[in-house]
Design a protein around this motif. Structure first.
Motif, PDB file in Angstrom:
ATOM      1  N   ALA A  68       4.110  56.373  -2.155  1.00 44.00           N
ATOM      2  CA  ALA A  68       5.015  57.224  -2.929  1.00 44.00           C
ATOM      3  C   ALA A  68       5.435  56.572  -4.243  1.00 44.00           C
ATOM      4  O   ALA A  68       5.989  57.244  -5.124  1.00 44.00           O
ATOM      5  CB  ALA A  68       6.248  57.574  -2.097  1.00 44.00           C
ATOM      6  N   CYS A  69       5.173  55.277  -4.406  1.00 39.59           N
ATOM      7  CA  CYS A  69       5.527  54.579  -5.655  1.00 39.59           C
ATOM      8  C   CYS A  69       4.828  55.247  -6.838  1.00 39.59           C
ATOM      9  O   CYS A  69       3.612  55.421  -6.832  1.00 39.59           O
ATOM     10  CB  CYS A  69       5.114  53.113  -5.563  1.00 39.59           C
ATOM     11  N   ILE A  70       5.607  55.608  -7.844  1.00 39.29           N
ATOM     12  CA  ILE A  70       5.043  56.279  -9.020  1.00 39.29           C
ATOM     13  C   ILE A  70       4.846  55.314 -10.183  1.00 39.29           C
ATOM     14  O   ILE A  70       4.465  55.727 -11.275  1.00 39.29           O
ATOM     15  CB  ILE A  70       5.939  57.454  -9.467  1.00 39.29           C
ATOM     16  N   GLY A  71       5.132  54.028  -9.951  1.00 37.10           N
ATOM     17  CA  GLY A  71       4.896  53.034 -11.004  1.00 37.10           C
ATOM     18  C   GLY A  71       5.804  53.187 -12.204  1.00 37.10           C
ATOM     19  O   GLY A  71       5.399  52.879 -13.328  1.00 37.10           O
ATOM     20  N   CYS A  72       7.028  53.626 -11.959  1.00 32.76           N
ATOM     21  CA  CYS A  72       7.933  53.887 -13.089  1.00 32.76           C
ATOM     22  C   CYS A  72       8.489  52.605 -13.705  1.00 32.76           C
ATOM     23  O   CYS A  72       8.872  52.584 -14.868  1.00 32.76           O
ATOM     24  CB  CYS A  72       9.083  54.780 -12.630  1.00 32.76           C
ATOM     25  N   GLY A  73       8.569  51.538 -12.906  1.00 39.14           N
ATOM     26  CA  GLY A  73       9.077  50.264 -13.409  1.00 39.14           C
ATOM     27  C   GLY A  73      10.583  50.112 -13.330  1.00 39.14           C
ATOM     28  O   GLY A  73      11.129  49.098 -13.778  1.00 39.14           O
ATOM     29  N   ALA A  74      11.269  51.098 -12.740  1.00 32.77           N
ATOM     30  CA  ALA A  74      12.726  51.006 -12.639  1.00 32.77           C
ATOM     31  C   ALA A  74      13.146  49.791 -11.816  1.00 32.77           C
ATOM     32  O   ALA A  74      14.184  49.170 -12.091  1.00 32.77           O
ATOM     33  CB  ALA A  74      13.291  52.281 -12.013  1.00 32.77           C
ATOM     34  N   CYS A  75      12.349  49.437 -10.822  1.00 33.82           N
ATOM     35  CA  CYS A  75      12.670  48.296  -9.965  1.00 33.82           C
ATOM     36  C   CYS A  75      12.690  47.002 -10.772  1.00 33.82           C
ATOM     37  O   CYS A  75      13.631  46.209 -10.672  1.00 33.82           O
ATOM     38  CB  CYS A  75      11.674  48.201  -8.811  1.00 33.82           C
ATOM     39  N   ALA A  76      11.663  46.795 -11.586  1.00 34.69           N
ATOM     40  CA  ALA A  76      11.592  45.569 -12.392  1.00 34.69           C
ATOM     41  C   ALA A  76      12.695  45.561 -13.445  1.00 34.69           C
ATOM     42  O   ALA A  76      13.272  44.516 -13.755  1.00 34.69           O
ATOM     43  CB  ALA A  76      10.218  45.457 -13.043  1.00 34.69           C
ATOM     44  N   ALA A  77      13.004  46.740 -13.993  1.00 30.49           N
ATOM     45  CA  ALA A  77      14.044  46.823 -15.027  1.00 30.49           C
ATOM     46  C   ALA A  77      15.413  46.511 -14.454  1.00 30.49           C
ATOM     47  O   ALA A  77      16.259  45.913 -15.124  1.00 30.49           O
ATOM     48  CB  ALA A  77      14.026  48.212 -15.662  1.00 30.49           C
ATOM     49  N   ALA A  78      15.655  46.916 -13.205  1.00 33.24           N
ATOM     50  CA  ALA A  78      16.972  46.717 -12.599  1.00 33.24           C
ATOM     51  C   ALA A  78      17.156  45.322 -12.020  1.00 33.24           C
ATOM     52  O   ALA A  78      18.282  44.851 -11.860  1.00 33.24           O
ATOM     53  CB  ALA A  78      17.183  47.750 -11.483  1.00 33.24           C
ATOM     54  N   CYS A  79      16.050  44.646 -11.741  1.00 30.05           N
ATOM     55  CA  CYS A  79      16.133  43.344 -11.070  1.00 30.05           C
ATOM     56  C   CYS A  79      16.675  42.268 -12.010  1.00 30.05           C
ATOM     57  O   CYS A  79      16.163  42.115 -13.131  1.00 30.05           O
ATOM     58  CB  CYS A  79      14.745  42.939 -10.570  1.00 30.05           C
ATOM     59  N   PRO A  80      17.689  41.517 -11.592  1.00 25.75           N
ATOM     60  CA  PRO A  80      18.202  40.445 -12.453  1.00 25.75           C
ATOM     61  C   PRO A  80      17.175  39.347 -12.721  1.00 25.75           C
ATOM     62  O   PRO A  80      17.317  38.596 -13.687  1.00 25.75           O
ATOM     63  CB  PRO A  80      19.412  39.899 -11.678  1.00 25.75           C
ATOM     64  N   ASN A  81      16.149  39.260 -11.887  1.00 25.52           N
ATOM     65  CA  ASN A  81      15.077  38.280 -12.101  1.00 25.52           C
ATOM     66  C   ASN A  81      13.882  38.881 -12.839  1.00 25.52           C
ATOM     67  O   ASN A  81      12.899  38.181 -13.066  1.00 25.52           O
ATOM     68  CB  ASN A  81      14.576  37.731 -10.755  1.00 25.52           C
ATOM     69  N   GLY A  82      13.951  40.162 -13.155  1.00 25.32           N
ATOM     70  CA  GLY A  82      12.795  40.814 -13.766  1.00 25.32           C
ATOM     71  C   GLY A  82      11.589  40.761 -12.854  1.00 25.32           C
ATOM     72  O   GLY A  82      10.462  40.600 -13.293  1.00 25.32           O
ATOM     73  N   SER A  83      11.825  40.934 -11.559  1.00 30.56           N
ATOM     74  CA  SER A  83      10.734  40.845 -10.590  1.00 30.56           C
ATOM     75  C   SER A  83      10.056  42.201 -10.414  1.00 30.56           C
ATOM     76  O   SER A  83      10.716  43.243 -10.384  1.00 30.56           O
ATOM     77  CB  SER A  83      11.278  40.361  -9.241  1.00 30.56           C
ATOM     78  N   ALA A  84       8.751  42.174 -10.295  1.00 34.73           N
ATOM     79  CA  ALA A  84       7.985  43.408 -10.041  1.00 34.73           C
ATOM     80  C   ALA A  84       7.469  43.424  -8.611  1.00 34.73           C
ATOM     81  O   ALA A  84       6.469  44.065  -8.312  1.00 34.73           O
ATOM     82  CB  ALA A  84       6.823  43.515 -11.024  1.00 34.73           C
ATOM     83  N   MET A  85       8.171  42.726  -7.724  1.00 34.98           N
ATOM     84  CA  MET A  85       7.633  42.605  -6.364  1.00 34.98           C
ATOM     85  C   MET A  85       7.734  43.891  -5.567  1.00 34.98           C
ATOM     86  O   MET A  85       6.920  44.133  -4.684  1.00 34.98           O
ATOM     87  CB  MET A  85       8.295  41.435  -5.624  1.00 34.98           C
ATOM     88  N   LEU A  86       8.720  44.752  -5.846  1.00 37.17           N
ATOM     89  CA  LEU A  86       8.762  46.018  -5.094  1.00 37.17           C
ATOM     90  C   LEU A  86       7.562  46.871  -5.475  1.00 37.17           C
ATOM     91  O   LEU A  86       6.885  47.433  -4.599  1.00 37.17           O
ATOM     92  CB  LEU A  86      10.070  46.768  -5.357  1.00 37.17           C
ATOM     93  N   PHE A  87       7.297  46.962  -6.762  1.00 33.68           N
ATOM     94  CA  PHE A  87       6.125  47.715  -7.232  1.00 33.68           C
ATOM     95  C   PHE A  87       4.841  47.140  -6.632  1.00 33.68           C
ATOM     96  O   PHE A  87       4.032  47.868  -6.032  1.00 33.68           O
ATOM     97  CB  PHE A  87       6.062  47.668  -8.762  1.00 33.68           C
ATOM     98  N   THR A  88       4.641  45.831  -6.788  1.00 33.40           N
ATOM     99  CA  THR A  88       3.399  45.211  -6.319  1.00 33.40           C
ATOM    100  C   THR A  88       3.275  45.312  -4.807  1.00 33.40           C
ATOM    101  O   THR A  88       2.186  45.561  -4.280  1.00 33.40           O
ATOM    102  CB  THR A  88       3.336  43.739  -6.770  1.00 33.40           C
ATOM    103  N   SER A  89       4.397  45.161  -4.114  1.00 34.87           N
ATOM    104  CA  SER A  89       4.336  45.241  -2.655  1.00 34.87           C
ATOM    105  C   SER A  89       3.954  46.637  -2.191  1.00 34.87           C
ATOM    106  O   SER A  89       3.235  46.797  -1.203  1.00 34.87           O
ATOM    107  CB  SER A  89       5.674  44.828  -2.034  1.00 34.87           C
ATOM    108  N   ALA A  90       4.422  47.659  -2.902  1.00 26.48           N
ATOM    109  CA  ALA A  90       4.059  49.026  -2.526  1.00 26.48           C
ATOM    110  C   ALA A  90       2.559  49.239  -2.717  1.00 26.48           C
ATOM    111  O   ALA A  90       1.880  49.811  -1.859  1.00 26.48           O
ATOM    112  CB  ALA A  90       4.855  50.033  -3.363  1.00 26.48           C
ATOM    113  N   LYS A  91       2.029  48.739  -3.838  1.00 26.31           N
ATOM    114  CA  LYS A  91       0.601  48.938  -4.120  1.00 26.31           C
ATOM    115  C   LYS A  91      -0.272  48.148  -3.153  1.00 26.31           C
ATOM    116  O   LYS A  91      -1.324  48.624  -2.707  1.00 26.31           O
ATOM    117  CB  LYS A  91       0.277  48.526  -5.566  1.00 26.31           C
ATOM    118  N   VAL A  92       0.134  46.918  -2.845  1.00 23.32           N
ATOM    119  CA  VAL A  92      -0.635  46.094  -1.905  1.00 23.32           C
ATOM    120  C   VAL A  92      -0.554  46.688  -0.496  1.00 23.32           C
ATOM    121  O   VAL A  92      -1.565  46.808   0.206  1.00 23.32           O
ATOM    122  CB  VAL A  92      -0.126  44.639  -1.907  1.00 23.32           C
TER     123      VAL A  92
END
Ligand code: SF4
Length: 138
Positions: A45-69
């Motif tokens: 269901a991840c649409i790759g919007c990047g909101a997760c990385a934008a909201a993360c104080p560490n600038g982490s893209a792990m939610l996005f990458t974890s969904a894709k993996v």
């Protein structure tokens, strides 16, 4: 306007399966356990919007990458490239300069697709499994 190209490069590194194109196979020819199918659909269901990385104080893209993996690792069609996929995608994620996850859960809170942060644990397991199997020469 948001530059999401770093997320696209992570997907280009491994967020696909290599399969012969042709006519659609019989839907029931590859059995998938219900639990795996449900989890894979949640991750997909991840649409790759990047909101997760934008909201993360560490600038982490792990939610996005974890969904894709995860959505490919949970399905038999994704199994042949399971190890190389996670290793390449994490490598690109790191090279793009995204930070590491410290479990602040900001990503999960803002995700419009309600992707669960539990997929980050799945990503870590997939990565550890791939590293171990590579170290054993498999
Ligand atoms: S916020 Fe959710 S839908 Fe958007 S990229 Fe992150 S995981 Fe995917």
């Amino acid at each position: 306007m948001i530059d999401r190209s770093a997320l696209d490069r992570i997907v280009q590194a491994g967020g696909f399966i290599s399969a012969r194109a042709g006519s659609a196979p019989e839907a029931n020819s590859i059995p998938v356990p219900k639990h795996n199918a449900d989890l894979a659909m949640e991750a997909a269901a991840c649409i790759g919007c990047g909101a997760c990385a934008a909201a993360c104080p560490n600038g982490s893209a792990m939610l996005f990458t974890s969904a894709k993996v995860s959505h490919l690792a949970l399905l038999p069609q994704g199994d042949p490239e399971r190890e190389s996929r996670v290793l390449k995608m994490v490598q690109v994620m790191d090279a793009e300069g995204f930070g590491n996850c410290t479990n602040t859960y900001e990503c999960e809170a803002v995700c419009p697709a309600e992707i669960s942060a539990s997929f980050i644990a799945k990503l870590n397991r997939e990565y550890a499994r791939a590293r171990f199997r590579r170290s054993m020469g498999e």
